[in-house]
Structure formats: C-alpha cells, structure tokens
Design an enzyme around this catalytic site. Structure first.
Site, short mmCIF file in Angstrom:
data_model
loop_
_atom_site.label_atom_id
_atom_site.label_comp_id
_atom_site.label_asym_id
_atom_site.label_seq_id
_atom_site.Cartn_x
_atom_site.Cartn_y
_atom_site.Cartn_z
N GLY A 208 9.39 2.51 -2.51
CA GLY A 208 8.68 3.21 -1.43
C GLY A 208 8.83 2.45 -0.13
CG ASN A 209 8.78 4.04 3.43
OD1 ASN A 209 7.75 4.35 4.02
ND2 ASN A 209 9.69 4.94 3.04
#
Ligand code: C5P
Length: 398
Positions: A208-209
């Site tokens: 993810g980020n």
C-alpha cells in the site's frame, strides 16, 4: 432564487453585534430559506429567543435538552444544514472550536457538520489582534471554515478599528453568493478517485502507500458544493464522513479501481484522478498466509493498469481529464510530460519538497498546469481550500 428551500443554520454567540442578526434572518426568510437558530446562553443577553423564533418561524435551540425534556439531536441538526453561519463569533466560541470542545449545542453541531461553515468574528480591536485569536482563526481556516473578516469602523467600546461584524445585508450577500457560485458545475457528472490502493500479497498482507484519502474526499465535497453530481471511487480510507452527499464506490486494489473507473467514466463529464494508485502488484497472490522462513523471500511484481492513461484513450469530445503528479525531481517537466502522455486537460502538481505538502498532512501546496501551458502556483493551504481552488479552475474549462 439560489436561497429557496435551503436550510441555513445561524449560530449566535454572546457579542453586541448579535443585535444585527434578526435583520439577517428576515432577509433570508424573505428569500425563501429555512432558518434554524442555535444560540449560546451568553447570546440571550443581546437578543431574545422570542424575536429570533418569531422571525425565523422555527423554535430556537440553545441547549442539548429542551425545557420539555426533549433532546436536540445535534447530529440531525448538523446533517440537514446546507450552510451554517456563526455570527457574531466571539473569541470564546472561536477558542472552543479551535480546540474541539463540544460543551454547548452550537459547538457540538459545528463539530458534526458536513455543510460549509462561515464564521463572522466580531470583537474589540485589541482582542482581534491578540495572538491566540489570530492563531485560532488560522486553525479554523485550516479545518476548512470560511472566515468573514471583520470590517474597520466604530466599535461598541467607543474605539475604532478592525472588529466590526459586517452589516446584515453584507452577510446576506455572502450567503447568497455561496449558493450562486455553487452552480458552476450544475448538471455535470464528476468522477473522482482518491486514497491509496492495496495490492494483496496473501490473505493478510498487501502493498500500500501512505495516502489518507483526504484530497479525494475534499474534492468530492467541493464538486458537490459546486452543484455537480459526484461519484467518489476511493481506496481504503478512514476519513469518509458518515453520510456523504455524493456516491461512494469503495475499492481496494488498482484492478478494482480500474474496473470502477471503466464502468462510470463513459457517462462522466469530468474525471479527477487524485488516487495514489500502486504502480505494481504481486504477480502471484498466495491463497494462504506466507510462512516465515530464515531464507530471503522475493515477491515478483508486475505493473498495474495506468487508469488515467487508459481513460485518456477512451476520452470522447467534451470530456475533461485531470491528473495529479507527485514529483521529487524535475517537477514541471515531468508533470508536462505526464499531461501529454495521459491526454489530460489539466495536471495538479504537488512536490514532496514543500514543507506541509503531500501525504498525511491536512495542507497542500499545488501548481496547476493546463493543457494550453497556463500555469498557476498557489500558497500552502488546507486540503479543503486546495480542493475549492481545483474545482474553481475546472469550472473555467467547462
Ligand atoms: O504516472 P504517475 O503515477 O506519476 O501519474 C500520476 C497520475 O496518474 C495520478 O493522477 C494517478 O491517480 C494516476 N495513476 C493512474 N493509474 C496508475 C498510476 C497512476 O491512474 N496505475
């Protein structure tokens, strides 16, 4: 008739300028608005609930529980409002709102509100200049409040200077122009993406980020306020309001986001891709949890679809596509390349070099570059204000 049928909540706090509010209420009611007054106990010394309820044609609320023992549901009051104005706003209530204190019905309503909130601070010249007051006002601004600056002139103390609440006619004009402005995207269908994407590795892990999803949400709010019909396709976020006045399509991965964009894009007039889409995903998603071993583990990645570039290929006459660029080097050149490569009409550039800009912050500093090469750089602002600037720029293109 921009005010006909609009639900306007007027919050009154304990300042002498409260004497002007009955006149404002009369103007609003005459224009067809439904006015609900909420006042603090201190305000009752300056203007009577009877005057206000008679003019607004609605009961006036000031505490959580009525004399008859009925609970005034602050959530419902907040959710039905199209606009909230606190006038006058005293230094005291300003401090409560800046600190997030919900001690009375008015501040609880404000803290539950999704509607735009305007405040008209009114106080004596020295108080208005006081450091904590300035700081609290900039806090409110960063929370997305609209501040109506006090005017210069004679003050109740006998002094003159900045601190006067504007006349009822001026406040009325501000409220009316809010609803007029909001027609800029009327009849337009706006598709917005926001948030991060999660690319599964196994049933419990993902790539993810750090995107919070706040920019997509602020854009959806601003576009809705501008009269558009909005669909927000968002990756995982904890920041969505409880009852948003737009359609939310929750997705997880870049692949799901791509499918959702493909589905809704053909009937959209404007696409704003603010999502931080993962560029890669694991080739092989394990069906059971990967066990820990002492040896190294490699996860092979493959590119995800470039959603915006694909939308650029599907674009028909009259559709407007807007992208975001978060660059670390050669910012403008890279943003311009992206604009051409993805067939965009506008690109919003935010740099990681700017303090307070980008992921996780409540503020951002942007440069908007249009297809015709026109470029505008804005100062550091709250994400709500940034969203309004972007929507206002888009309204020049439609
Ligand atoms: O090419 P880059 O990822 O820097 O471009 C950023 C823009 O492209 C953003 O508007 C982002 O939402 C969009 N994007 C996309 N699909 C991807 C990667 C980025 O639509 N796979």
């Amino acid at each position: 008739m921009p005010l006909r049928g609009k639900n306007i909540v007027i919050g009154i706090t304990g300042g002498i300028a409260a004497y002007k509010i009955p006149l404002l209420i009369r103007l609003l009611v005459k224009a067809g608005a439904n006015v609900q007054v909420i006042m603090t106990e201190a305000a009752k010394a300056f203007v009577t609930p009877l005057t206000l309820s008679t003019l607004s044609r609605n009961p006036v609320y000031s505490s959580f529980v009525s004399e008859a023992g009925q609970w005034h549901n602050h959530i419902a009051l907040a959710h039905t409002a199209d606009l909230i104005l606190i006038a006058p706003l005293t230094a005291n209530t300003l401090a409560d709102l800046a600190m997030g204190k919900a001690e009375n019905l008015l501040s609880a309503v404000i803290m539950s509100a999704e509607a735009p909130v305007y405040v008209s601070p009114a106080m004596d010249r020295e108080m208005y200049r006081y450091g904590a007051v300035r700081e609290n006002l900039s806090k409110l601004k960063s929370f997305g409040f609209h501040i109506i600056p006090p005017e210069e002139g004679e003050l109740a103390s006998g002094l003159s200077g900045q601190g006067r609440m504007p006349e009822p006619e001026t406040l009325f004009a501000i409220i009316r122009s809010h609803f007029k402005q909001t027609q800029a995207l009327k009849g337009k269908k706006v598709l917005i993406t926001g948030g991060p994407t999660y690319e599964p590795i196994d049933p419990v892990r993902f790539i993810g980020n750090r995107s919070s999803g706040k920019t997509g949400i602020a854009l959806a709010e601003a576009a809705t306020q501008a009269g558009a019909e909005v669909i927000l396709i968002t990756g995982p976020t904890t920041c969505l309001p409880g009852n948003p006045p737009y359609t939310v399509v929750p997705v997880e991965s870049a692949g799901e986001m791509y499918q959702a964009v493909k589905k809704h894009y053909p009937e959209s007039d404007i696409l704003i891709m603010s999502a931080a889409v993962s560029d890669y995903k694991p080739v092989d998603v394990k069906s059971s949890k990967i066990k820990k071993h002492s040896a190294r583990l490699n996860i092979e990645l493959e590119p995800t679809p470039d959603i915006l570039a694909e939308a650029g290929k599907m674009k028909r006459q009259g559709q407007i596509n807007i992208g975001f660029a978060l660059e670390t080097d050669d910012e403008k050149k890279n943003a311009l390349d992206k604009l051409k490569r993805k067939n965009l009409d506008m690109i919003v550039l935010n740099s990681l070099k700017d303090e307070g800009a980008g992921f996780g912050y409540d503020t951002n500093k942007i440069t908007i570059i249009r297809k015709d090469g026109q470029e505008k750089t804005y100062p550091l602002k709250s994400k709500h204000e940034v969203a309004r600037d972007i929507i206002s720029e888009i309204s020049h293109l439609v």
